[in-house]
Design a protein around this motif. Structure first.
Motif, PDB file in Angstrom:
ATOM      1  N   ASP A  16       0.860  -1.292  -0.197  1.00  0.00           N
ATOM      2  CA  ASP A  16       0.061   0.035  -0.057  1.00  0.00           C
ATOM      3  C   ASP A  16       0.834   1.200  -0.118  1.00  0.00           C
ATOM      4  N   GLU A  35     -12.153  11.405  -4.128  1.00  0.00           N
ATOM      5  CA  GLU A  35     -11.599  10.280  -4.137  1.00  0.00           C
ATOM      6  C   GLU A  35     -12.212   9.204  -4.205  1.00  0.00           C
ATOM      7  N   ARG A  36     -12.009   8.127  -4.676  1.00  0.00           N
ATOM      8  CA  ARG A  36     -12.400   6.840  -4.521  1.00  0.00           C
ATOM      9  C   ARG A  36     -11.092   5.801  -4.226  1.00  0.00           C
ATOM     10  N   THR A  37     -11.499   4.642  -3.406  1.00  0.00           N
ATOM     11  CA  THR A  37     -10.461   3.815  -3.297  1.00  0.00           C
ATOM     12  C   THR A  37     -10.714   2.672  -4.174  1.00  0.00           C
ATOM     13  N   THR A  84      -3.778  -1.393  -4.126  1.00  0.00           N
ATOM     14  CA  THR A  84      -5.155  -0.609  -3.627  1.00  0.00           C
ATOM     15  C   THR A  84      -4.443   0.906  -3.359  1.00  0.00           C
ATOM     16  N   GLN A  85      -5.441   1.645  -3.975  1.00  0.00           N
ATOM     17  CA  GLN A  85      -4.876   3.115  -4.151  1.00  0.00           C
ATOM     18  C   GLN A  85      -6.287   4.025  -4.282  1.00  0.00           C
ATOM     19  N   GLN A  86      -5.743   5.354  -3.967  1.00  0.00           N
ATOM     20  CA  GLN A  86      -6.948   6.497  -4.143  1.00  0.00           C
ATOM     21  C   GLN A  86      -6.776   7.107  -5.555  1.00  0.00           C
ATOM     22  N   PRO A 111      -3.998  12.319  -8.060  1.00  0.00           N
ATOM     23  CA  PRO A 111      -4.976  11.179  -7.640  1.00  0.00           C
ATOM     24  C   PRO A 111      -5.818  10.597  -8.967  1.00  0.00           C
ATOM     25  N   SER A 115      -9.019   9.561  -8.597  1.00  0.00           N
ATOM     26  CA  SER A 115     -10.230  10.732  -8.496  1.00  0.00           C
ATOM     27  C   SER A 115     -11.393   9.835  -8.950  1.00  0.00           C
ATOM     28  N   ARG A 116     -12.368  10.409  -8.524  1.00  0.00           N
ATOM     29  CA  ARG A 116     -13.857   9.849  -8.647  1.00  0.00           C
ATOM     30  C   ARG A 116     -14.188  10.270 -10.324  1.00  0.00           C
TER      31      ARG A 116
END
Length: 190
Positions: free
Chosen positions: A64, A108-110, A97-99, A73, A101-102
């Motif tokens: 991570d 942001e989204r995961t 797993t990363q953040q 992002p 942009s929506r």
């Protein structure tokens, strides 16, 4: 296991997409990865180990933590590693797993970890558990594991005075580099 090609982006200190084509070393079984401190030598091992095993090459870095601090992002972190073993070619791809942009709106989204393994026959295995199982159960018969991947390469902490400043496959090799090919890791990390 013979590495053929390594591609990654937003990984470790590298923000931009990087591609290292090992096949352009002319089939040499041994080569030197050299560069200044902080040039990204260990990042190559992290990328290979992460692609194969879902973990970095050392205990100091977790999966991570592999996305570049320089990446925004909207920049997706990924690794793709192509290698040959037992006469077959495999390509394994992973994203941690990363953040990101929506897709719509702000924020942001995961995005969860993904993995895929493509065989030279065209068959593909998708999913982290399935890829981990394929590697662990020797469906991909690599002759290595995470602890010995670094032993496949020679790594030098400082560049040799005769080493080229950058890896350039179009450069005509001199007799000195033909006998002992070098991959010099350089470039901008941000």
């Amino acid at each position: 296991m013979t590495p053929l090609k390594l591609t990654f982006a937003a990984f470790g200190p590298f923000r931009q997409k990087q591609t290292l084509d090992f096949s352009e070393l002319g089939g040499s079984r041994m080569f030197l990865i050299t560069g200044k401190t902080g040039a990204g030598k260990t990042t190559l091992f992290d990328a290979i180990c992460y692609a194969l095993y879902g973990e970095a090459s050392g205990a100091l870095r977790r999966a991570d933590q592999l996305k570049s601090d320089f990446a925004g992002p909207d920049e997706r972190c990924f690794v793709e590693f192509t290698f040959e073993t037992n006469g077959r070619v495999y390509t394994v791809s992973r994203t941690p797993t990363q953040q990101l942009s929506r897709l719509r709106g702000e924020g942001e989204r995961t995005v969860q970890t993904t993995a895929s393994l493509r065989y030279d026959t065209g068959e593909e295995i998708a999913g982290v558990s399935a890829v981990n199982s394929a590697v662990k159960n020797s469906a991909v018969k690599t002759t290595t594991n995470m602890r010995t991947t670094r032993a496949l390469f020679l790594i030098a902490p400082a560049p040799h005075p005769a080493a080229p400043r950058t890896y350039s496959p179009r450069r005509t090799p001199s007799p000195a580099t033909t006998a002992r090919p070098r991959v010099a890791v350089s470039g901008e990390c941000a």
